[in-house]
Write a protein that holds these residues in place. Structure first.
Motif, PDB file in Angstrom:
ATOM      1  N   GLU A  73       0.803  -1.225   0.000  1.00  0.00           N
ATOM      2  CA  GLU A  73       0.000   0.000   0.000  1.00  0.00           C
ATOM      3  C   GLU A  73       0.838   1.278   0.000  1.00  0.00           C
ATOM      4  O   GLU A  73       0.328   2.374  -0.186  1.00  0.00           O
ATOM      5  CB  GLU A  73      -0.999   0.013   1.165  1.00  0.00           C
ATOM      6  N   HIS A  74       2.164   1.131   0.224  1.00  0.00           N
ATOM      7  CA  HIS A  74       3.010   2.325   0.260  1.00  0.00           C
ATOM      8  C   HIS A  74       3.816   2.523  -1.024  1.00  0.00           C
ATOM      9  O   HIS A  74       4.598   3.460  -1.124  1.00  0.00           O
ATOM     10  CB  HIS A  74       3.992   2.246   1.440  1.00  0.00           C
ATOM     11  N   THR A  75       3.666   1.612  -1.976  1.00  0.00           N
ATOM     12  CA  THR A  75       4.493   1.699  -3.192  1.00  0.00           C
ATOM     13  C   THR A  75       4.221   3.013  -3.935  1.00  0.00           C
ATOM     14  O   THR A  75       3.071   3.381  -4.176  1.00  0.00           O
ATOM     15  CB  THR A  75       4.188   0.501  -4.138  1.00  0.00           C
ATOM     16  N   GLY A  76       5.308   3.679  -4.290  1.00  0.00           N
ATOM     17  CA  GLY A  76       5.161   4.979  -4.969  1.00  0.00           C
ATOM     18  C   GLY A  76       5.325   4.823  -6.467  1.00  0.00           C
ATOM     19  O   GLY A  76       6.138   4.028  -6.948  1.00  0.00           O
ATOM     20  N   GLU A  77       4.563   5.603  -7.205  1.00  0.00           N
ATOM     21  CA  GLU A  77       4.563   5.528  -8.666  1.00  0.00           C
ATOM     22  C   GLU A  77       5.930   5.901  -9.258  1.00  0.00           C
ATOM     23  O   GLU A  77       6.418   5.246 -10.175  1.00  0.00           O
ATOM     24  CB  GLU A  77       3.509   6.510  -9.169  1.00  0.00           C
ATOM     25  N   ALA A  78       6.545   6.954  -8.692  1.00  0.00           N
ATOM     26  CA  ALA A  78       7.800   7.455  -9.275  1.00  0.00           C
ATOM     27  C   ALA A  78       8.886   6.379  -9.210  1.00  0.00           C
ATOM     28  O   ALA A  78       9.614   6.155 -10.185  1.00  0.00           O
ATOM     29  CB  ALA A  78       8.250   8.695  -8.528  1.00  0.00           C
ATOM     30  N   GLY A  79       8.967   5.687  -8.078  1.00  0.00           N
ATOM     31  CA  GLY A  79       9.990   4.653  -7.915  1.00  0.00           C
ATOM     32  C   GLY A  79       9.785   3.522  -8.918  1.00  0.00           C
ATOM     33  O   GLY A  79      10.742   3.008  -9.513  1.00  0.00           O
ATOM     34  N   ASP A  81      15.803  -0.492 -20.414  1.00  0.00           N
ATOM     35  CA  ASP A  81      17.122  -0.156 -20.932  1.00  0.00           C
ATOM     36  C   ASP A  81      18.021  -1.408 -20.967  1.00  0.00           C
ATOM     37  O   ASP A  81      18.639  -1.729 -21.985  1.00  0.00           O
ATOM     38  CB  ASP A  81      17.712   0.900 -19.981  1.00  0.00           C
ATOM     39  N   ILE A  82      18.034  -2.119 -19.859  1.00  0.00           N
ATOM     40  CA  ILE A  82      18.875  -3.325 -19.777  1.00  0.00           C
ATOM     41  C   ILE A  82      18.355  -4.398 -20.730  1.00  0.00           C
ATOM     42  O   ILE A  82      19.130  -5.096 -21.391  1.00  0.00           O
ATOM     43  CB  ILE A  82      18.912  -3.834 -18.315  1.00  0.00           C
ATOM     44  N   LEU A 100       8.294   3.701 -11.852  1.00  0.00           N
ATOM     45  CA  LEU A 100       8.597   4.181 -13.199  1.00  0.00           C
ATOM     46  C   LEU A 100      10.110   4.176 -13.457  1.00  0.00           C
ATOM     47  O   LEU A 100      10.584   3.738 -14.509  1.00  0.00           O
ATOM     48  CB  LEU A 100       8.016   5.594 -13.360  1.00  0.00           C
ATOM     49  N   THR A 101      10.878   4.636 -12.463  1.00  0.00           N
ATOM     50  CA  THR A 101      12.340   4.666 -12.624  1.00  0.00           C
ATOM     51  C   THR A 101      12.876   3.253 -12.825  1.00  0.00           C
ATOM     52  O   THR A 101      13.708   2.993 -13.696  1.00  0.00           O
ATOM     53  CB  THR A 101      12.989   5.278 -11.357  1.00  0.00           C
ATOM     54  N   ARG A 102      12.366   2.314 -12.037  1.00  0.00           N
ATOM     55  CA  ARG A 102      12.856   0.933 -12.158  1.00  0.00           C
ATOM     56  C   ARG A 102      12.463   0.336 -13.509  1.00  0.00           C
ATOM     57  O   ARG A 102      13.230  -0.391 -14.135  1.00  0.00           O
ATOM     58  CB  ARG A 102      12.297   0.088 -11.006  1.00  0.00           C
TER      59      ARG A 102
END
Ligand code: SF4
Length: 340
Positions: A316-322, A332-333, A324-326
């Motif tokens: 429930e605490h997962t943030g959208e920005a984090g 990319d990889i 997206l970055t991952r």
């Protein structure tokens, strides 16, 4: 008497709603589905559940509560097993007890016990007992069961053909509106990644259906990957034979139905030449995912071509920005591995 049966849009709704809806509608009942998952739905589920419950179970409570005022009964099946000698996660076995205990506002719960672990006789008995709550006519129940079976087969075919469950349900006219997965700009994606050869990047997306197909719980990852230019393949698009064959490579048979499906699909995706990257979406506090993720991680290191593998764990605490970055780093990889 005609009743309204409410279906929480959570957990194995994503696999079995079409069959149950066909069954109850054949018996003259009205089926309604809770709305899409939102923060308010999750918050109301969190308020009534214990901290240790996984996010999908909390979401289920929120969806069930949202139906309590408008439905005569809320459908909360006790799912023990959907195939021989294999089981569904214990949290789904105890779901009606949890909901009864935690949601006093729900007047009546409809909780058939689905257990096919030994043979189909007990399952048939339960289906007929459920049908008899609405009609005394055995023939009608038999016809409803047949319609449910046919609907399920048509639905499974659409999933294998590449449709996500909500889209398949919409195609079969079982839902009024397709899932709104958001526009490119609302998902924070500006430029789709470009594959540097002539084929699109192929990503194998693994996860329980109630995570990857629920755009709120799954952080819209499927849609985000597509908008980044990837072609997404899920375990539901693979044939059961492929999954069984791959899962059989595990030293010990995994007796959790969805866990085995995840493992089989994961082993298949990690073979050379199938996908360019493999992503597992998992829920914090999920017992089965803890070891499936570990097995797949080891396989990705061992595999000949070392297909990039990443796990995103949501709570429930997962943030959208984090997330997206991952995802961007993962794409990319995966692109680099594609060019090797
Ligand atoms: S399998 Fe995992 S995510 Fe699903 S209900 Fe069980 S603990 Fe929760």
């Amino acid at each position: 008497m005609r009743e309204t049966i409410g279906f929480p849009r959570a957990l194995l709704f994503y696999y079995y709603y079409p069959a149950w809806r066909a069954f109850f509608e054949s018996l003259g009942q009205i089926c309604v589905v809770s709305g899409e998952t939102t923060k308010a739905v999750i918050d109301s589920g969190i308020k009534v559940t214990v901290d240790e419950a996984c996010l999908p179970v909390k979401a289920f409570h929120g969806h069930a509560l949202s139906l309590s005022d408008t439905c005569d009964r809320v459908f909360v099946p006790r799912l023990v097993s959907v195939e021989k000698k294999a089981y569904i996660c214990p949290k789904l076995m105890g779901l009606p007890d949890m909901v009864r205990q935690n949601c006093s506002g729900i007047r009546r719960i409809l909780d058939p016990c689905i257990d096919m672990s030994r043979n189909s006789r007990a399952y048939k008995r339960e289906v007929y007992a459920t049908g008899r709550l609405f009609t005394g006519n055995g023939r009608k129940i038999h016809a409803a069961r047949e319609r449910a079976k046919q609907t399920y087969q048509a639905f499974a075919k659409l999933l294998q053909g590449g449709l996500a469950p909500i889209d398949a349900m919409t195609r079969l006219d079982l839902l009024d509106t397709p899932g709104d997965n958001g526009s490119r700009s609302s998902l924070g994606i500006s430029t789709p990644a470009k594959a540097e050869n002539n084929r699109p990047l192929v990503i194998g997306l693994l996860g329980h259906p109630y995570i990857i197909y629920d755009s709120f719980l799954g952080m819209n990852v499927m849609e985000r990957l597509r908008l980044m230019g990837a072609h997404v393949v899920t375990m539901d698009m693979l044939s059961p034979q492929v999954i069984e064959q791959e899962a059989a490579k595990s030293k010990k048979r995994v007796f959790w139905t969805i866990g085995r499906k995840l493992l089989g699909a994961g082993y298949y995706f990690l073979k050379p030449g199938i996908v360019d990257g493999c992503l597992l979406m998992s829920s914090f506090a999920c017992g089965p995912d803890a070891f499936i993720g570990e097995f797949l991680q080891q396989e990705s290191i061992r595999s000949e071509r070392q297909v990039p593998f990443m796990t995103i764990t949501v709570d429930e605490h997962t943030g959208e920005a984090g997330v997206l970055t991952r995802l961007e780093a993962f794409i990319d990889i995966s692109e680099r591995s594609m060019l090797r």
